[in-house]
Write a protein that holds these residues in place. Structure first.
Motif, mmCIF file in Angstrom:
data_model
loop_
_atom_site.group_PDB
_atom_site.id
_atom_site.type_symbol
_atom_site.label_atom_id
_atom_site.label_comp_id
_atom_site.label_asym_id
_atom_site.label_seq_id
_atom_site.Cartn_x
_atom_site.Cartn_y
_atom_site.Cartn_z
ATOM 1 N N LEU A 86 93.103 -25.775 81.602
ATOM 2 C CA LEU A 86 94.466 -25.269 81.495
ATOM 3 C C LEU A 86 95.015 -25.894 80.222
ATOM 4 O O LEU A 86 95.145 -27.114 80.125
ATOM 5 N N LEU A 87 95.295 -25.059 79.228
ATOM 6 C CA LEU A 87 95.654 -25.571 77.907
ATOM 7 C C LEU A 87 97.140 -25.358 77.649
ATOM 8 O O LEU A 87 97.614 -24.228 77.595
ATOM 9 N N ILE A 88 97.853 -26.457 77.505
ATOM 10 C CA ILE A 88 99.272 -26.377 77.164
ATOM 11 C C ILE A 88 99.388 -26.680 75.687
ATOM 12 O O ILE A 88 98.913 -27.721 75.230
ATOM 13 N N SER A 89 99.963 -25.762 74.926
ATOM 14 C CA SER A 89 100.052 -26.022 73.493
ATOM 15 C C SER A 89 101.229 -25.284 72.898
ATOM 16 O O SER A 89 101.552 -24.166 73.280
ATOM 17 N N SER A 90 101.885 -25.933 71.931
ATOM 18 C CA SER A 90 102.961 -25.279 71.197
ATOM 19 C C SER A 90 102.417 -24.671 69.925
ATOM 20 O O SER A 90 103.150 -24.075 69.155
ATOM 21 N N ASP A 91 101.130 -24.878 69.716
ATOM 22 C CA ASP A 91 100.500 -24.447 68.489
ATOM 23 C C ASP A 91 99.881 -23.074 68.771
ATOM 24 O O ASP A 91 98.816 -22.971 69.361
ATOM 25 N N LEU A 92 100.583 -22.013 68.365
ATOM 26 C CA LEU A 92 100.128 -20.676 68.743
ATOM 27 C C LEU A 92 98.757 -20.302 68.179
ATOM 28 O O LEU A 92 97.945 -19.731 68.892
ATOM 29 N N PRO A 93 98.461 -20.614 66.915
ATOM 30 C CA PRO A 93 97.109 -20.300 66.442
ATOM 31 C C PRO A 93 96.047 -20.969 67.312
ATOM 32 O O PRO A 93 94.998 -20.385 67.595
ATOM 33 N N ILE A 116 93.329 -30.363 82.559
ATOM 34 C CA ILE A 116 94.585 -29.890 81.980
ATOM 35 C C ILE A 116 94.820 -30.663 80.690
ATOM 36 O O ILE A 116 94.871 -31.894 80.706
ATOM 37 N N LEU A 117 94.925 -29.944 79.583
ATOM 38 C CA LEU A 117 95.169 -30.605 78.303
ATOM 39 C C LEU A 117 96.579 -30.272 77.843
ATOM 40 O O LEU A 117 96.914 -29.099 77.677
ATOM 41 N N ASP A 118 97.384 -31.271 77.641
ATOM 42 C CA ASP A 118 98.755 -31.053 77.174
ATOM 43 C C ASP A 118 98.819 -31.419 75.696
ATOM 44 O O ASP A 118 98.672 -32.584 75.340
ATOM 45 N N GLU A 119 99.019 -30.446 74.855
ATOM 46 C CA GLU A 119 99.097 -30.625 73.401
ATOM 47 C C GLU A 119 97.916 -31.450 72.870
ATOM 48 O O GLU A 119 98.105 -32.536 72.317
ATOM 49 N N PRO A 120 96.699 -30.913 72.979
ATOM 50 C CA PRO A 120 95.540 -31.743 72.635
ATOM 51 C C PRO A 120 95.402 -32.043 71.151
ATOM 52 O O PRO A 120 94.692 -32.975 70.802
#
Lengths: 506, 334
Positions: free
Chosen positions: A458-465, A427-431
């Motif tokens: 499982l990728l958590i990101s606020s960076d949509l691109p 699980i990567l949170d905001e990598p």
């Protein structure tokens, strides 16, 4: 279009350059902004928009170039200059005093006074004038900011900037925490201010905002102005190409397809904690990158915490075919589930220790040998060398301090530290939060490679691109519930955004 | 929410619970000792409370700005030592040191200067105030002991006037304490500088971005704390007639307890001057009452320690509640 010579416009930025620690973040940047127009400053993360904003609001001084303002030429602005010239800035992070009232927030640092006492009547009247007349926001001036919603706080922040500025208003990504109606109200306010002869610099990378508001556009990439013009000169596609530049390839790279018979690595059934997460169910296959999108506070990190047992809740989790019941971070690690959280990356770099030690920190039981369990330096070095290679960590030598590595390489070293344990699910949170474009691309490469090798992400990101570039599927969380599951083809920015902010497809 | 101005120095539930506890404690002591409710003793409680209260007023400003001043007791000591150095004469034959009225301006100026030095040191070193004032605590105390040769110095003359003067049968220091508290309240809730101080305490980052002169504001707070320390020292010396090495020893502990117990948040940005006054009174009442009922002197420390822990836990709990209420800043970058 021929821009005015920089001396004639209200604001002229002329050949401004700025480096941090030898790395240029702005090079030869020139543009103008005039009264009665909205200039859109667009660019990707790391393009230098924020640095430019900080220069214009007087927080940092440029290394070269000059700023012309209302006929005067300045080598650098101080916050006091910005204040005197009537330049107001709305920073991306709110700078409010939660303990104070709206009115006090709008007026600080110069509270109106009478006979040495705070003049509350005037403060109230002026606050109402800005909030209601200029912004059309029904917020009571005496409410403490801590009692306001995020959208209301953003309005207060804007009111504060308007109150202080008289000529130029800079807005840095002002809609990031606004709901759609609040966003519409903000746009009205911005247009109204333009009609009041303000010059407006609006920093964003939301396409729809650009075309809704822009009178002119200036595009930044890697610290340079790479294009500009009116919205008519620059249709969306041309703008995107300018913005993304060499990274266009990234957007079109498709991650290796997940095999049809890929085994399910993680199955989650009605996971929840009754507070932040409700009935979250999904499954994740080997080699798959599953994106988890949502506004911050939607429960994304909480889902991750529930999975590894940092947070307690109900629901069934099956890991590689076996139920995972007694969830704890230690058990998760043993069962091949790792969480690389945002905090973990920030807190887990041992900056004043060798790169070797940083890479081997999660492998010590393996590296230690013999009946006494002592560390075998040569084995540790081998493991570290191997890891540096696998995870593309550029380093001046394994014995160099971690501090000597660039931020991106530090980040890769720490993610690598955990990937070395050959997890089944990561699980990567905001990598890639806070790293430059190059390091971001490297991190993406690493994630794709590891996924191709069978790790489920499982990728958590606020960076949509980033999300759109990496994920095979995207789940969207809204108030702790999954409100949408989009395939790669369906996962478009506006759709994710609408789901994340309203819970519905607009 | 109604459209009315709400002071940050508000009279909240905390104040009412302090009043209730104070009443309860007083009734308790009165039933255990018949001397407690004696008019003389009540006057005495007020007089005893005065130096704590004054120190706590200064400390309230510092803590409201998210600082702390551990050196306040050491300032009381050194300011008085300096005052004796500047305005005291010791004749060979006499047992006591003679003083002139100059002790007052010297002590007050010393307090202001030592407090300012605390702020400057914190600003320049960019360390937490806890560490810098721990350093100056030792430094000031050491200097004070050096000047007085670590001995008891009996004093006489004008230096005693302030601490011993009475008005309508009540000690002048009591009036001084009330005056200081009112001044502190007006400062925090009515003046622009006071509001700015609360702003700095509320969010130092926002303060910088808003263009507040954080460093200057800290000078105001710490200088006020130094001033209050010196005034407290003058009262204590006036009462016993001696400048002794223990002067101001442990004052920081009592004063900080009073401030936090009174509802001023250690996390900054929230202050209650009225609470500070009540809590000072409560702590003094407990001290006084325990002496009267003949409690073991070591029990004081236990009681004071427990009270401090309760106050700090309540503060942390309410800060936690606030942070849970306030929304997280969402972000979504496209």
């Amino acid at each position: 279009m021929t821009p005015d010579p920089p001396e004639r416009a209200l604001l002229g930025v002329a050949s401004v350059g700025k480096s941090f620690a030898g790395i240029p973040v702005l090079q030869d940047v020139s543009f103008t902004a005039d009264r009665g127009e909205i200039l859109m400053l667009v660019g990707e993360n790391g393009a230098g928009k924020s640095t430019l904003k900080n220069i214009l609001s007087g927080l940092i001084a440029p290394d070269s170039g000059a700023v012309h303002f209302a006929g005067r030429t300045l080598a650098a602005l101080s916050p006091a200059d910005a204040d005197r010239l009537g330049i107001g800035t709305i920073h991306q992070e709110l700078s409010l005093f939660e303990n104070l009232s709206v009115a006090e927030n709008i007026h600080l640092p110069r509270l109106p006074q009478r006979f040495g006492r705070v003049d509350r009547k005037r403060m109230e009247a002026q606050s109402r004038a800005v909030l209601q007349d200029r912004l059309g926001a029904a917020i009571d001036p005496w409410t403490p900011v801590e009692e306001l919603s995020l959208g209301e706080r953003q309005m207060v922040e804007i009111a504060k900037a308007i109150h202080r500025s008289s000529s130029l208003l800079i807005l840095d990504e002002p809609t990031t925490c606004l709901s759609l109606p609040e966003r519409a109200r903000l746009f009205d306010a911005v247009r109204r201010l333009r009609d009041h002869r303000y010059a407006i610099i609006y920093i964003t990378h939301f396409m729809e905002e650009v075309y809704e508001l822009a009178d002119r556009i200036t595009v930044l990439r890697d610290g340079r102005v790479v294009g500009g013009g009116t919205p008519r000169d620059m249709p969306q596609e041309a703008l995107m190409r300018r913005m993304v530049g060499r990274d266009l390839a990234e957007l079109t790279t498709v991650p290796a397809a997940v095999a049809d018979d890929a085994p399910v690595m993680l199955e989650v059934d009605r996971l929840g904690d009754g507070v932040a997460v409700h009935e979250v169910s999904f499954c994740l296959h080997a080699g798959e990158i599953l994106g988890l999108a949502g506004l911050m506070g939607a429960g994304r990190s909480e889902v991750a915490e529930l999975l590894v047992g940092l947070r307690h809740g109900e629901g069934r989790v099956t890991l590689a075919g076996r139920a995972f019941v007694e969830r704890s971070p230690r058990m998760a690690l043993e069962r091949g589930l790792v969480l690389v959280s945002e905090d973990r990356r920030r807190d887990q770099a041992f900056l004043n220790r060798a790169v070797r030690e940083n890479l081997s920190a999660a492998m010590l039981p393996v590296v230690a040998s013999g009946p006494l369990g002592l560390l075998a330096l040569d084995r540790e070095r081998q493991a570290a060398e191997q890891a540096a290679m696998t995870f593309h960590v550029d380093h001046p030598g394994l014995e160099a301090f971690m501090l000597a590595l660039s931020g991106g390489n530090q980040q890769k070293a720490i993610v690598g530290r955990w990937l070395q344990r050959a997890p089944r699910v990561c699980i990567l949170d905001e990598p890639t939060k806070g790293v430059d474009i190059g390091a971001r691309a490297e991190m993406h490469r690493l994630i794709r490679e590891q996924a191709a090798a069978g790790v489920a992400f499982l990728l958590i990101s606020s960076d949509l691109p980033e999300m759109m570039a990496l994920a095979h599927r995207v789940l969207v969380l809204h108030k702790g519930r999954i409100v949408g599951a989009l395939s790669r083809a369906e996962a478009e920015a506006h759709r994710i955004l609408a789901l994340a902010s309203t819970g519905r497809v607009s | 929410m109604s459209g009315r101005w709400r002071p940050l120095t508000r009279v909240g539930a905390q104040v009412w619970s302090l009043v209730a506890v104070l009443a309860l404690v007083s009734v308790g002591f009165a039933s255990l000792s018949d001397r407690f409710a004696d008019l003389d003793n009540l006057r005495n409680v007020l007089l005893q409370a005065a130096p704590t209260m004054i120190g706590a007023v200064g400390m309230t400003l510092v803590i409201a700005a998210r600082g702390i001043d551990l050196s306040i007791g050491a300032i009381a000591n050194l300011a008085l030592a300096l005052a004796l150095l500047g305005a005291g004469t010791r004749s060979e034959a006499a047992l006591a040191t003679d003083t002139t009225w100059l002790v007052y301006p010297i002590a007050i100026a010393s307090g202001l200067a030592l407090g300012t030095l605390n702020a400057v040191a914190t600003n320049v070193l960019r360390l937490s105030a806890l560490i810098t004032t721990l350093g100056t605590l030792t430094l000031y105390r050491g200097l004070g002991l050096h000047i007085t040769a670590a001995g008891l110095i009996a004093v006489r003359g004008p230096i005693l006037a302030f601490g011993r003067a009475q008005l309508w049968g009540i000690g002048v220091p009591v009036f001084a304490a009330v005056l200081m508290a009112v001044a502190g309240w007006v400062f925090l809730s009515e003046t622009p500088t006071g509001r700015r101080l609360l702003a700095v305490g509320g969010s130092p980052r926002s303060a910088v971005e808003t263009g507040l002169r954080t460093e200057r504001l800290l000078v105001v707070a710490y200088a006020a704390s130094g001033l209050c320390g010196a005034i407290a020292g003058l009262i204590l010396v006036g009462r016993v007639g001696v400048v002794n090495p223990d002067l101001g020893y442990g004052m920081e502990f009592t004063v900080i307890t009073a401030v936090v117990l009174g509802g001023t948040s250690l996390f900054g940005g929230r202050a209650s001057m009225f609470g500070t006054v009540l809590a000072s009174l409560l702590l003094t009442t407990i001290d006084n009452g325990m002496t009267l009922i003949g409690a073991d002197p070591y029990a004081y420390d236990v009681v004071r320690g427990v009270i401090l822990l309760i106050a700090v836990s309540a503060d942390a709990a309410s800060a936690h509640m606030r942070s849970r209420r306030s929304p997280v800043i969402p972000e979504l970058r496209a």
